[in-house]
Design a protein around this motif. Structure first.
Motif, short mmCIF file in Angstrom:
data_model
loop_
_atom_site.label_atom_id
_atom_site.label_comp_id
_atom_site.label_asym_id
_atom_site.label_seq_id
_atom_site.Cartn_x
_atom_site.Cartn_y
_atom_site.Cartn_z
N GLY A 100 0.77 -1.25 0.00
CA GLY A 100 0.00 0.00 0.00
C GLY A 100 0.80 1.29 0.00
N THR A 101 1.67 1.43 0.99
CA THR A 101 2.35 2.71 1.18
C THR A 101 3.24 3.11 0.00
OG1 THR A 101 2.20 2.29 3.53
CG2 THR A 101 3.61 4.08 2.88
N PRO A 102 3.93 2.17 -0.66
CA PRO A 102 4.70 2.58 -1.85
C PRO A 102 3.85 3.29 -2.91
CG PRO A 102 5.45 0.45 -1.14
CD PRO A 102 4.25 0.78 -0.30
N GLY A 126 -8.22 5.81 2.94
CA GLY A 126 -6.82 5.70 3.30
C GLY A 126 -6.53 4.41 4.06
N SER A 127 -5.25 4.19 4.35
CA SER A 127 -4.80 2.92 4.92
C SER A 127 -4.95 2.86 6.43
CB SER A 127 -3.33 2.72 4.55
OG SER A 127 -2.79 1.61 5.26
N PHE A 128 -5.41 1.67 6.91
CA PHE A 128 -5.36 1.41 8.35
C PHE A 128 -4.24 0.41 8.68
CE2 PHE A 128 -9.26 -1.30 7.16
CZ PHE A 128 -8.57 -2.51 7.08
N THR A 160 0.98 9.46 5.58
CA THR A 160 0.86 8.23 4.77
C THR A 160 -0.42 7.45 5.06
OG1 THR A 160 2.22 7.14 6.47
CG2 THR A 160 3.35 7.81 4.43
N HIS A 161 -0.98 7.61 6.25
CA HIS A 161 -2.12 6.79 6.67
C HIS A 161 -3.29 7.70 7.06
CE1 HIS A 161 1.05 3.84 6.70
NE2 HIS A 161 0.18 2.88 6.90
N ALA A 162 -4.26 7.84 6.15
CA ALA A 162 -5.39 8.74 6.39
C ALA A 162 -6.45 8.11 7.30
CB ALA A 162 -6.02 9.14 5.06
N GLY A 267 2.86 -14.19 11.57
CA GLY A 267 2.25 -13.12 10.76
C GLY A 267 3.25 -12.03 10.43
N ASP A 268 2.89 -10.80 10.79
CA ASP A 268 3.75 -9.64 10.46
C ASP A 268 4.86 -9.53 11.51
OD1 ASP A 268 4.78 -7.43 9.32
OD2 ASP A 268 3.02 -6.15 9.60
N THR A 269 5.72 -10.54 11.54
CA THR A 269 6.70 -10.71 12.62
C THR A 269 7.68 -9.55 12.76
OG1 THR A 269 7.93 -12.01 11.01
CG2 THR A 269 6.70 -13.23 12.67
N1 AR6 Z 1 -9.26 -1.21 3.73
C1 AR6 Z 1 -8.95 -2.54 3.56
N2 AR6 Z 1 -7.73 -3.06 3.84
C2 AR6 Z 1 -6.78 -2.22 4.28
C3 AR6 Z 1 -7.04 -0.82 4.46
C4 AR6 Z 1 -8.35 -0.33 4.17
N3 AR6 Z 1 -8.70 0.96 4.34
N4 AR6 Z 1 -5.90 -0.26 4.91
C5 AR6 Z 1 -4.98 -1.23 5.01
N5 AR6 Z 1 -5.50 -2.42 4.64
P1 AR6 Z 1 -0.81 -0.99 3.68
P2 AR6 Z 1 1.38 -0.25 5.53
C6 AR6 Z 1 -4.81 -3.74 4.70
O1 AR6 Z 1 -0.42 -1.91 2.58
O2 AR6 Z 1 0.58 0.27 6.65
C7 AR6 Z 1 5.38 -3.84 5.43
O3 AR6 Z 1 5.56 -5.20 5.33
C8 AR6 Z 1 -4.37 -4.23 3.35
O4 AR6 Z 1 -4.68 -5.61 3.30
O5 AR6 Z 1 -1.56 0.24 3.35
O6 AR6 Z 1 2.54 0.57 5.12
C9 AR6 Z 1 5.76 -3.35 6.79
O7 AR6 Z 1 6.84 -4.05 7.35
C10 AR6 Z 1 -2.84 -4.07 3.35
O8 AR6 Z 1 -2.24 -5.16 2.69
O9 AR6 Z 1 0.58 -0.56 4.24
C11 AR6 Z 1 4.49 -3.55 7.57
O10 AR6 Z 1 4.38 -4.86 8.00
C12 AR6 Z 1 -2.48 -4.06 4.84
O11 AR6 Z 1 -3.65 -3.66 5.53
C13 AR6 Z 1 3.41 -3.30 6.56
O12 AR6 Z 1 4.00 -3.53 5.28
C14 AR6 Z 1 -1.34 -3.10 5.18
O13 AR6 Z 1 -1.64 -1.81 4.80
C15 AR6 Z 1 2.98 -1.87 6.64
O14 AR6 Z 1 1.90 -1.70 5.88
#
Ligand code: AR6
Ligand code: MG
Length: 311
Positions: A100-102, A126-128, A160-162, A267-269
């Protein structure tokens, strides 16, 4: 009243940053596994190879440098911070960034304002994800109070995360790091007071439910696999920040065990262990971290220098 009473020492500032990086680098090889065999973890701990950090530490370094640079003035310049994060991704896209973030960074690099870039995905919400919480711990070194740390954390997340849960999770992790950093290390950590302080700065029903569940789990001391079921182990903020907090609260005075527990959750170790490691390192200080791990940590010198600038 808050349990944060003790001033920051240089050793604890170093512990916060080094603990974050150790959790990240030790956890990275296990990312995505349902569960982690303790024997595999021991093998990784004893391996002679260097410990290479991933995006979690890379972005924490960017944030720490930003805070050190703006310490005397504004503390946080969101427009600049957004560009600095995006630049770090462009320079090292191989660090293990998620999906997501990229995409947000790509838009920012193309000149789109971060307020628009962060809402361009997930139907405008935005991302959670946990990507803002994993990098936030250095904010605890800049916050002048628990509430200030939480407020700075939310601002750092927003670039980055709204989504509100991405921001609540970031405030929760920063506030926990602030409390860990300022807790009295000569007394047992008062877990109920710690969770009560967090509930005051993270005002959200789903987060209060998680904090209540953590209080119960600390009493029951579950195996890591059960923590994954009870709290989550995915890349969402709500499914990983509380799990990291539990790993710390079960092992507040043993950073190596906090990191081990977080990795064995699966999981997200890397991210869960990075967050747990930052909290535990902030409480115990760098001197209590395993010397054998620190010797292998590629970024150790840079992290120590930054911690010294922030303490
Ligand atoms: N609706 C549905 N799914 C969501 C949503 C949303 N609004 N927001 C997030 N997800 P991401 P990050 C899910 O990709 O926070 C690296 O490995 C979605 O399934 O926005 O930067 C780091 O080491 C997505 O795949 O990015 C961290 O472990 C996941 O949440 C991780 O990535 C992560 O959100 C950081 O991820
Ligand atoms: Mg991760």
């Amino acid at each position: 009243m808050t349990i944060a009473t003790t001033p920051i020492t240089r050793d604890r500032a170093r512990g916060l940053l080094l603990g974050l990086a150790l959790g990240d680098a030790l956890g990275a090889p296990f990312e995505g596994r349902d569960s982690v065999d303790p024997a595999d973890l021991v093998a990784e701990e004893l391996a002679p190879s260097g410990l290479v950090h991933t995006d979690d530490t890379a972005l924490a370094l960017v944030l720490a440098e930003h805070l050190a640079e703006h310490r005397e003035t504004t503390v946080l310049e969101e427009d600049l911070l957004a560009r600095e994060f995006a630049d770090a991704w462009r320079a090292e896209p191989w660090r293990g960034y998620g999906s997501g973030t990229p995409k947000v960074f790509g838009l920012i690099n193309a000149g789109v304002p971060w307020r628009d870039a962060t809402r361009a995905f997930y139907q405008g919400q935005g991302s959670f994800g946990n990507g803002a919480a994993m990098r936030v711990a250095p904010i605890a070194l800049a916050g002048t109070s628990l509430h200030h740390a939480a407020e700075l954390a939310r601002r750092s997340a927003a670039v980055t995360h709204a989504h509100k849960h991405g921001q609540h999770g970031t405030a929760c992790q920063a506030a926990a790091a602030y409390l860990a950093l300022h807790s009295d290390p000569t007394h047992p950590l008062p877990v109920p007071a710690f969770l009560h302080d967090l509930a005051r700065v993270v005002r959200s029903g789903p987060w209060h439910e998680k904090l209540d569940r953590i209080a119960e789990l600390v009493r029951r001391r579950p195996e890591p696999q059960h923590a994954a079921t009870a709290l989550g182990n995915d890349a969402s903020a709500l499914g990983s920040v509380p799990t990291a907090l539990l790993a710390f609260l079960l092992n507040p005075d043993r950073a190596n065990d906090a990191i081990r527990y977080a990795i064995r959750v699966g999981g997200d170790t890397d991210t869960i262990a990075a967050m747990a490691g930052a909290l535990a390192g902030a409480r115990t200080g760098a001197a209590a971290l395993p010397a054998a791990w620190l010797r292998r940590l590629a970024a150790a010198r840079r992290l120590r220098a930054l911690a010294d600038r922030l303490s």
